[in-house]
Scaffold this motif. Sequence first.
Motif, PDB file in Angstrom:
ATOM      1  N   GLY A 171       0.872  -1.175   0.000  1.00  0.00           N
ATOM      2  CA  GLY A 171       0.000   0.000   0.000  1.00  0.00           C
ATOM      3  C   GLY A 171       0.902   1.216   0.000  1.00  0.00           C
ATOM      4  N   ALA A 172       0.996   1.891  -1.148  1.00  0.00           N
ATOM      5  CA  ALA A 172       1.886   3.065  -1.222  1.00  0.00           C
ATOM      6  C   ALA A 172       1.263   4.227  -0.462  1.00  0.00           C
TER       7      ALA A 172
ATOM      8  N   ASP B 213     -12.309   0.650   7.501  1.00  0.00           N
ATOM      9  CA  ASP B 213     -12.460   2.048   7.885  1.00  0.00           C
ATOM     10  C   ASP B 213     -12.195   2.215   9.389  1.00  0.00           C
ATOM     11  N   GLY B 214     -11.814   3.412   9.741  1.00  0.00           N
ATOM     12  CA  GLY B 214     -11.655   3.707  11.156  1.00  0.00           C
ATOM     13  C   GLY B 214     -10.207   3.805  11.565  1.00  0.00           C
ATOM     14  N   PHE B 215      -9.282   3.594  10.610  1.00  0.00           N
ATOM     15  CA  PHE B 215      -7.883   3.719  11.005  1.00  0.00           C
ATOM     16  C   PHE B 215      -7.506   5.194  11.014  1.00  0.00           C
ATOM     17  N   ASP B 216      -6.457   5.509  11.785  1.00  0.00           N
ATOM     18  CA  ASP B 216      -6.005   6.887  11.904  1.00  0.00           C
ATOM     19  C   ASP B 216      -4.830   7.055  10.967  1.00  0.00           C
ATOM     20  N   ASP B 217      -4.856   8.012  10.089  1.00  0.00           N
ATOM     21  CA  ASP B 217      -3.817   8.164   9.071  1.00  0.00           C
ATOM     22  C   ASP B 217      -2.407   8.387   9.636  1.00  0.00           C
TER      23      ASP B 217
ATOM     24  N   GLY C 212      -7.766  -1.925  -3.931  1.00  0.00           N
ATOM     25  CA  GLY C 212      -7.310  -2.371  -2.630  1.00  0.00           C
ATOM     26  C   GLY C 212      -8.233  -1.697  -1.617  1.00  0.00           C
ATOM     27  N   MET C 213      -8.563  -2.360  -0.553  1.00  0.00           N
ATOM     28  CA  MET C 213      -9.459  -1.732   0.421  1.00  0.00           C
ATOM     29  C   MET C 213      -8.863  -1.830   1.814  1.00  0.00           C
ATOM     30  N   ILE C 214      -9.324  -0.964   2.679  1.00  0.00           N
ATOM     31  CA  ILE C 214      -8.827  -0.944   4.053  1.00  0.00           C
ATOM     32  C   ILE C 214     -10.033  -0.776   4.971  1.00  0.00           C
TER      33      ILE C 214
END
Length: 140
Positions: A107-108, A136-140, A132-134
């Motif tokens: 994941g670039a 949700d809810g992660f902190d950048d 590609g999916m992630i």
Amino acid sequence: MILIKENVNSIEEFNYLYDAVGWESYDEKVSEKALANTMYSVSVYDDDKIIGYGRIIGDGICFLYIHDVMVIPKYQNKKIGSQIMNKLLEKVNQIKIENPYVRVYLGASKGKEKFYERFGFIKREDANLGSGMILDGFDD
Ligand SMILES: CC(C)(COP(=O)(O)OP(=O)(O)OC[C@H]1O[C@@H](n2cnc3c(N)ncnc32)[C@H](O)[C@@H]1OP(=O)(O)O)[C@@H](O)C(=O)NCCC(=O)NCCS
């Protein structure tokens, strides 16, 4: 002297690099577990000072994920990131002997896509694959 070697000497070094590239390092216990579960990693030292790192996580045969490629700012644009990627891809090539169909993901970070394109990575949409999916809810 710049030296590239397998693994990393310590959790402190790993966390130091995370902070140096502007990512907030994990709690030491989290980093410890992350490193213990890493399949393959390389570190770069200038004499005994850590300056770069990259790792592969995954099942070791079907699915690999390149993560945490990082070079401290003072040493960026000196081909150290390229050395890290080449070493990680050497490992991938060894695995390919056993399974030519191994899939290698990464994941670039935003703006880093061009760096990875140099090593043969393409966007999933260009390979006619879904996004590609992630979760949700992660902190950048
Ligand atoms: C991305 C990173 C690992 C690159 O490492 P580096 O040692 O600076 O890269 P290199 O010197 O090997 O660069 C090789 C080439 O890619 C180019 N390149 C590097 N970063 C680039 C970017 N973001 N966009 C486009 N090209 C880039 C360089 O200009 C160089 O080009 P050249 O061969 O024509 O001179 C480094 O900038 C870094 O650690 N950044 C912060 C952490 C990060 O974001 N990591 C990526 C996580 S996905």
